[in-house]
Every structure is written in C-alpha cells, then in structure tokens.
Design an enzyme around this catalytic site. Sequence first.
Site, PDB file in Angstrom:
ATOM      1  CG  HIS A 473      -1.441   6.786  -3.148  1.00 40.54           C
ATOM      2  ND1 HIS A 473      -1.588   6.107  -1.696  1.00 40.54           N
ATOM      3  CD2 HIS A 473      -1.947   5.886  -3.763  1.00 40.54           C
ATOM      4  CE1 HIS A 473      -2.155   4.963  -1.983  1.00 40.54           C
ATOM      5  NE2 HIS A 473      -2.409   4.779  -3.147  1.00 40.54           N
ATOM      6  CE1 TYR A 589       1.171  -3.450  -6.049  1.00 36.99           C
ATOM      7  CE2 TYR A 589      -1.284  -2.727  -6.018  1.00 36.99           C
ATOM      8  CZ  TYR A 589      -0.003  -2.847  -5.276  1.00 36.99           C
ATOM      9  OH  TYR A 589       0.241  -2.341  -4.344  1.00 36.99           O
ATOM     10  CB  THR A 602      -0.911  -1.992   0.364  1.00 33.36           C
ATOM     11  OG1 THR A 602       0.352  -1.361  -0.219  1.00 33.36           O
ATOM     12  CG2 THR A 602      -1.912  -0.818   0.601  1.00 33.36           C
TER      13      THR A 602
END
Length: 774
Positions: A473, A589, A602
């Site tokens: 990630h 979230y 993000t």
Amino acid sequence: MAEAHQAVAFQFTVTPEGIDLRLSHGVLKQIFLSGLRSWKKRFARLKNTFVTGVYPASPSSWLFVVITIMGTMYARVDPSMGMIGKIKEQMPVSTYLSHQGQSILSALLFSTGLWLALILTMRFILKQLLSYHGWMFEQHGHMSVSTKLWLTMVKIFSGRKPMLYSFQACLPRLPVPSIKATMQRYLESVKPLMDDDQFKRMTALAKDFEVNLAPRLQWYLRLKSWWASNYVSDWWEEYIYLRGRSPIMVNSNYYAMDFLYVTPTPIQAARAGNTVHALLLYRRKLSREEIKPSRVPGSIIPLCSAQWERSFNTTRIPREETDVIQHYVDSEHIVVYHRGRFFRVWVYVGGRLLKPRELEVQFQRILDDESPPQPGEEKLAALTAGDRTAWAKARESYFKSGKNSVALDVVEKAAFFLTLDDSEQGLRNEDPVGSLDAYAKSLLHGKCYDRWFDKSFTFIVFKNGKVGLNAEHSWADAPIIGHLWESVLATDCFQLGYNAEGHCKGETDGVQPSPQRLQWNISNECQDAISCSLGVAQALADDVDFHVFPFKDFGKGLIKKCKTSPDAFIQVALQLAHYRDKRKFCLTYEASMTRLFREGRTETVRSCTVESSNFVLAMMDPSQKDEDRLKLFKVAADKHQMLYRNAMTGSGIDRHLFCLYVVSKYLQVDSPFLKEVLSEPWRLSTSQTPVQLTQLFDLVNYPEYVSCGGGFGPVADDGYGVSYIIVGEDLINFHVSCKYSGHQTDAHRFGGNIRRALNDILALFPVGKSNQKK
C-alpha cells in the site's frame, strides 16, 4: 556442464601456441539486443520527458513560432520590438558569422525564448483554471454558464494528445485549510459520537489548541506548502506506512479479485502466460507514457498521475526504524514461487518481449519441476509477513552476502512477484458463500509464506486458472492498482484470448532461457527467524473473518432513479447497518482522493454525521413515518456529498490534523487535543473501488464479465473493514472484514445488516415500493 557453457559469451584456453579464444556469437547477439532495448528505452524516456516538459504546447509549435518570426523579419516587420537587434549586438560570435547568419541566430534565440514564455504562460493559466472547483458543488445536471465557459477554457489550454504525466506541472498545490475551519468541521464530525459532557470537554480542548498552539504549527505547515509539491503526501507515506512496525500483511496490503463468474481457461500455466504478458504490455505502455492521463470520471479534468511511476520494479525494503521504497528503472525478469521454490523467469529474449505461449511454456516447466525446496526456502517469504523490525534484523544478519544476497537481489529487482498457487479458488455454485470468503482470505494472506508482501504487488494464479493480486500500500493507492487490473483482465480475455484447448494462442519462437532456480543458504538461525515471523503472521491471518457477497437486488441504475448519489446511498446504508449491528454509532472512515492536486493521495470523509445519525434513529423508531424518514435520508445524503466534495477539494479534516501533529512532534511540543484526535480508532473503515476503464467491458452483451473488486483487512481490532465496487447498473459487490477476537463483530452478520439496510432505504422511495411489488 553444457548449461554452464551456454551461459557464458566466450571461452578461452591457454595453449603452447597462444590463447585459443572462442566467442559464442549467439550469446553476444542476445547481449547486443538486450543493450539495444535498454538504449531505446532511455531514448524514449528522454523524448517523453521533453514532450511532457513543454506541455501544454508541443515540440512542433516551436517550429511554427520560428517560421512565423522569420517570416515577419523578411517582411520587414520586427515583432520583437527591437529585442532581436539587442540579442544580435550582445552575441559573442559576431566575428565568426556573417550579418545574415547573426540575424538568423538572433531570431532563433528570440523565437525560442518567446516559445518558452508562451509555454509558461499557458501552464500558469491552466493551473489557475484547475484551481477552480466550483463546478463540483453545482447541482448534478444543472451546469451554470460560468462553469461552461470555464470548461471551454480548460479544453483550450489543455493541449492535444496529452501523455500520462503531461498535466503534472499544471496541477495546483494542495491548499492548507484554515485552523478555524478544520476545528469547526472536526467538532461537527464528533458530535454524534459523544454525549453533552464529552462534547463540551472536546470543544474546550479544540478551542485551547486553536488559540494557543495551532497558529505556530500552522505557520510551519504553510511554509512547507509553499516549498514542497504537496504538504501531506511525503509525511503520509513515511509515518502512516513506512514507519509502521507491525506486519503489513492484513494490516496494510490489500487485494483484487478475478472475474466473478468467468474463468477464461482452467489451465494454470496458460492463464499465467496471458496475464503476465498483459501485465508486461501495461508496463511497456507505462514506460512509454502511452496510458491516458487519469481524469475525473465523465469529465476532462485531469488528476495527478504521479503514483503510476512505481507500479513495477518496486520493493519495500525493511529497516529497523523505517522502511524505504526502492524503485528500479527497469527489470527484465520476474520471480515465480511454486511449492516452496523460487525461480527467476526472463521475460525478454533478444530485446523482445516473450509471447504468451512462450511464457506458458516457461510456467509449465516450473509446474512440472518436482525438485524439493532447499532447507529454509519454502517459508522464507514469511519474513515479509511478520513484524518489520524482525525482518530488518534478519535481512541485515543473513542476507548481506553470498548466495542469499544474490537471490534476494533478484527478488527485489523483479518486475513483480508471481505465485503459482497449488490451491483452487473462486466462486463455487455448491458453496457460493464459503468459496468467496476463502478466495478473499487466500488473496489477502495466503499461507503467510507464499506471497512476497514487500513487492509493489504479488500476482497470484491458482491451480484452476483463477487469478488475483495482493498489493503493497505505501507506494500508491487502490485506484492505481485498479486501473492496472482492469486493463490486464480486459487484455487477457478480449485481446489475447485462448485456443480451443485452453492454451495461449500462437507458437514459440526460437529457444528461450529456462527458468532458473534461485539458490539460498538458509542457516538454522535464519530458519528460527523465519519460524518466528510465520508464527506472528499465522496468528494474524487466523484471526481475520471475511465475508464477500454480490448484492444483486438492485444497483446504481435504480439508485439514480431515486435522484441520489450511489455512494451516498451506500454510505448512509452502512451507518444504518452498523447501528443495527452494534447499537451505537462509531467514527467512520471513507477514503476519498485528493488527486485534483499535485502528488495528492487520499483524504478522509467522516461518514458518520449528525444528519446520518438522525436518519438512522428515525429508522429505528417504529413511530416515525416513511415520509419523514425519506426527508431525513435526503438531508443525510446531501451532507455526505458535501463532505466528499470538501475532501476532494482540499478542505478535509484529517490530513490537516495529521500534519499539524507531525509538526508538533518535530517541535517537541505536546498537544492533548491532537494526541486524542489521532488516537481515535476507526471502527468502520470503508472504501469504494472505482471502475475506471468501462469502455473495455461490454456488460450489456457480456454481463458475466463482471469484476468482483477487492478488499482489505479491518483497521481496528473491534471494527469492520468494508470495500465495495459498483459494477454496471444492477450489481454491487461487498467485501466485509473483521477479527474473530473482536467479540462484538461478525462479518456475516454485518453483511446481512448491509443487505437489509440497502433494501429498507430503497423502500422509502416510490421506485423502491414499485420494485418490491415486482
């Protein structure tokens, strides 16, 4: 010995008559072609850098400016207003050139300067245009005249045929929100989660922070925003991802699934051949910058493409305190794992990319190889699944020299990691629920030692021909992998295809180098470290509960008839489902992107709002009328859309607070407010997987070719992770995760609550009532 002789380019023998030198022309030819490919790539990269550097103009526009200036000079007109003459006077080559030559050279220099000035002006204007985000807040389907005029200007200054990175220099920088606005939005977001006393206490903390410490921290943050390309992204990558010491398996890495209903071929080696070739074709497009720039769906507004660069040839390297991301410019091989053995497979021969059929042959050789793993080799990759510090120490102790150093270097420099899995996965009609859950867990963690979790992605091909992907990630967010994955699946099925027997099309061409076994020397101490990491990883994997299900009752087609955003509809439904599941609200979230700005990643949409809570409570109150519930839903959906737009346009909460916290740590000052905010757990973490390449999939004529999407592990030990993908008009796929140790959570129970919530909300609308009658 024969293989050893073929592996060298020349041999020589010392004899009484002298040195007998024998060259292997075949090998020398391969070396020449490989070097030629490398130089071609360098030249193409240099050319692309120049083309991107002069965007939104084109290189040919320079010639146009030069011809125009020259033409006006011969017409006895001076468009430079004396500048050409002044350049001519200052030129140091007056003694070497004729009068006419000096005039031409002066005109060329002036033309080039004018051209560069025009480029900078166009780029500045485009950047100012892209800084306007008012279009996002207009009602859907009702575009104002000013926005239409703005779009026209954007179109004019966006140039023609942009490459992948063409817009990078034209994107605005992410703005730093004001402290007052962030405090106001934060307090509004936590109000439904606190009672009156708790809210008063938090308000006092926020006010104290806003007045006393925040202005000092904000000053440093603004300074960084003026200097750096993005004031968030580098800190986000370092502190959220690379400095984390817990396992990245489950906690950070995520996965992507194959088609839900279709498996193009049951032959494992053939599916691997086609899909690996499709991945390499995508990499070639990426290196040539032939991929179209990412844009806001359905518009011409560009998004940042910086994250694409590290898709391939990238590895996360463990260090004791913080990991680093290592990206290599190129790689001519991949590393394959099968039944405990590691193989290097060359994907180029003579500078030419191997064909799908040739790759299939390579993978079949590995599948047919019955040699056993070397001692310690089988579970070696478990080091990448355990604690990061333990892996860093093991790497330093056991992989710095000898065979281990060479083999590890091959793994880390590979284009990507491929696992030929010996299990069968995918949807099975006899057990649709259990089979999809097992498929998700296999992609997320596998056996904990058969994926190299540090690579940018591990590509997995199962025994029955099903495929999947596990992605690291830190280097990029899910939409980048999603774009790659959609392209690969479409290329595999609709462009490359398979023959009647299920094998890759085409024939092999000449002799290809065989797969090479990597050689390891794993000591007993290293094997102990591997076992320790495997124990940590296995405990984590065994604790993950997954539920993957396709929701077929309705999709975005019916939601749009309700004149509601599909994402807002689903997010409010998740709030209702969570309240029914746990009888309380929680900090939620939802991932949003900030790629309207340069190097944006993000931002968080805090989906649990006062408005959504009011709606949920109304749904739980049997005395409430549906008309009143519908009104509250529309208010909640509108609020969610506003929050999403704020996040996309740089007015979010959490990245600003995160960066303020980082500055406070650098200054060694403590903030009770920031400490409390950053420690709040996200007990419901959600993300939508966007479908980006819709033009590649004809779901009307081929409805079975639908993606199952992807998912991730739970963020909080006592919370849920929910990923969803809206496919076509009538399908939404959900991936729900939690932990067995979180005794209040159950993935299947929550999945049932999601189904019920979606149907209950639809029933509030007239189209929903008519749909129920059908």
